[in-house]
Motif scaffolding. Sequence first.
Motif, short mmCIF file in Angstrom:
data_model
loop_
_atom_site.label_atom_id
_atom_site.label_comp_id
_atom_site.label_asym_id
_atom_site.label_seq_id
_atom_site.Cartn_x
_atom_site.Cartn_y
_atom_site.Cartn_z
N HIS A 1 0.82 -1.22 0.00
CA HIS A 1 0.00 0.00 0.00
C HIS A 1 0.85 1.27 0.00
CE1 HIS A 1 -4.08 -1.71 0.60
NE2 HIS A 1 -3.39 -2.73 1.06
N LEU A 2 2.17 1.13 -0.06
CA LEU A 2 3.06 2.28 -0.16
C LEU A 2 3.56 2.42 -1.59
CD1 LEU A 2 5.17 1.88 3.11
CD2 LEU A 2 3.46 3.64 2.64
N PHE A 3 3.61 3.66 -2.08
CA PHE A 3 4.08 3.91 -3.44
C PHE A 3 5.58 4.17 -3.47
CE2 PHE A 3 5.08 6.63 -7.07
CZ PHE A 3 4.53 5.90 -8.11
N GLY A 4 6.06 5.00 -2.55
CA GLY A 4 7.48 5.32 -2.57
C GLY A 4 7.87 6.26 -1.45
N VAL A 5 9.11 6.76 -1.53
CA VAL A 5 9.68 7.54 -0.44
C VAL A 5 10.36 8.79 -0.99
CG1 VAL A 5 11.92 6.34 -0.49
CG2 VAL A 5 11.13 7.39 1.65
N THR A 6 10.33 9.86 -0.19
CA THR A 6 11.02 11.10 -0.52
C THR A 6 11.78 11.59 0.71
OG1 THR A 6 9.18 12.50 0.17
CG2 THR A 6 9.23 11.85 -2.15
N LEU A 7 12.67 12.54 0.49
CA LEU A 7 13.28 13.27 1.59
C LEU A 7 12.26 14.28 2.10
CD1 LEU A 7 16.70 13.91 -0.15
CD2 LEU A 7 16.32 12.37 1.79
N PHE A 8 12.29 14.53 3.40
CA PHE A 8 11.24 15.35 4.00
C PHE A 8 11.82 16.13 5.18
CE2 PHE A 8 7.31 15.66 6.72
CZ PHE A 8 6.59 16.48 5.87
N ASN A 9 11.56 17.43 5.21
CA ASN A 9 12.01 18.30 6.30
C ASN A 9 10.78 18.93 6.95
OD1 ASN A 9 13.12 20.20 8.03
ND2 ASN A 9 14.60 20.97 6.55
N ASP A 10 10.48 18.51 8.16
CA ASP A 10 9.33 19.05 8.89
C ASP A 10 9.84 20.10 9.87
OD1 ASP A 10 6.64 19.22 9.50
OD2 ASP A 10 6.79 17.79 11.13
N TRP A 11 10.04 21.31 9.35
CA TRP A 11 10.59 22.41 10.15
C TRP A 11 9.85 22.56 11.47
CZ3 TRP A 11 14.70 24.46 7.51
CH2 TRP A 11 14.73 24.29 6.12
N SER A 12 10.57 22.98 12.49
CA SER A 12 9.98 23.03 13.83
C SER A 12 10.43 24.27 14.58
CB SER A 12 10.38 21.77 14.62
OG SER A 12 9.79 21.77 15.88
N ALA A 13 9.47 25.00 15.14
CA ALA A 13 9.76 26.16 15.99
C ALA A 13 9.78 25.67 17.44
CB ALA A 13 8.73 27.25 15.78
#
Length: 423
Positions: free
Chosen positions: A221-233
């Motif tokens: 059920h997963l298509f693929g993966v990317t790099l991800f940056n979840d910025w945080s204050a």
Amino acid sequence: MYDIDTTHDPKLKSWVVSANQTGCDFPLQNLPFGRFKLRGIESGWKIGVAIGDQVLDLRAVGLIDTDDMNCVMAASPEARQLLRRKLSEGLREGSSQHPLWTSALVPQDECEYTVPCRVGDYTDFYTSVHHATTVGKQFRPDNPLLPNYKWIPIGYHGRASSIRVSGSTFKRPRGQTKAPDALIPSFGPSKRLDYELELGWFVGAGNEQGEPIDIGNAESHLFGVTLFNDWSARDIQGWEYQPLGPFLSKNFASTVSPWMVTMEALAPFRAAFERAAEDPQPLPYLEDEANRARVAFSISLEVLLQTAKMREASEAPVRLSATNTSRAAYWTPAQLVAHHTVNGCNLQPGDLLGSGTLSGPESTEAGSLMELTVSGKNPITLPNGEVRSFLEDGDTLILRGWCETDGATRIGLGECSGTVVAP
């Protein structure tokens, strides 16, 4: 589960010469998907596959009949594997498609990109036990991990509308903060802006509401993966997150790389799912004994920083840290899917599952400045003499990722970059 097949053969070469160069992120064995258009052209987004330094327009060569990436992602595993084989065969040296497909290639540096699919919902997990422990020590030195951490994949639902593609800028967030010795909170720009080194796992085919996805079938059920940056204050987060969790500290921006590396492409880079003997073993709905030896993945990751001053001086970005998912992730992508749906939640094509900050066991593997600088107590000095505790206006943060192992062709995830600007 996707297995190695003829499309992964390291002997394969492409008639796109740049795809055969050593260290290329997008060789014939990769074939990641994204959405693109020629820079400056007011046309709609097209679906493309990266090959070397080019993008192949899939609709132009007749491999798909839609420009809706989510429809492509919703296809069955069998249909996706067939599409991958057709792509591989058409781009190989000696292919009869060479003359026809050449006209459907566009140089990547002449394109602009957008988020690789339509993201309906976004869930951020907390899969790195090292990150959870290091951050927990800053608040609870004697008990850094909460009792549930090693039993359950911790997650929360984030804001999908503020996800932007690599290369974007975003304004420094504002919100309430409260100093420990202050009587009342204050309002203003965040002074403790941080990045988070993550991977984003995109959902392909979904499930009906009320129908959980079994752990043994979760990866399909997963298509693929990317790099991800979840910025945080971090300063806003510290004041607002109890009792319901992050809000303004997270919803202002997240950055994703333009290319989705498919689950099929990741097949040669599987790793064992290992849980220390003294740790709790997963409950049955999160355990698939048959796949334990290869249900995780080995993906190398690094974080780089380029300040405004460095850019003005034409200085290259400097590495802040590096790790590998086999050292950083406590939960696998399949477990995230199984847990997310065990109560009947329905996932849909394009839904994004963030891994949470990925940090390894060593200090050089930290996936955030909060860890690297011990919440600002130990600032880092850059080669040009600049000092950073947290991000400053004009800073560009870059994530890179790749997979390599003996007997397989190295593949890359490309780059995920974002720049903070004044509010």
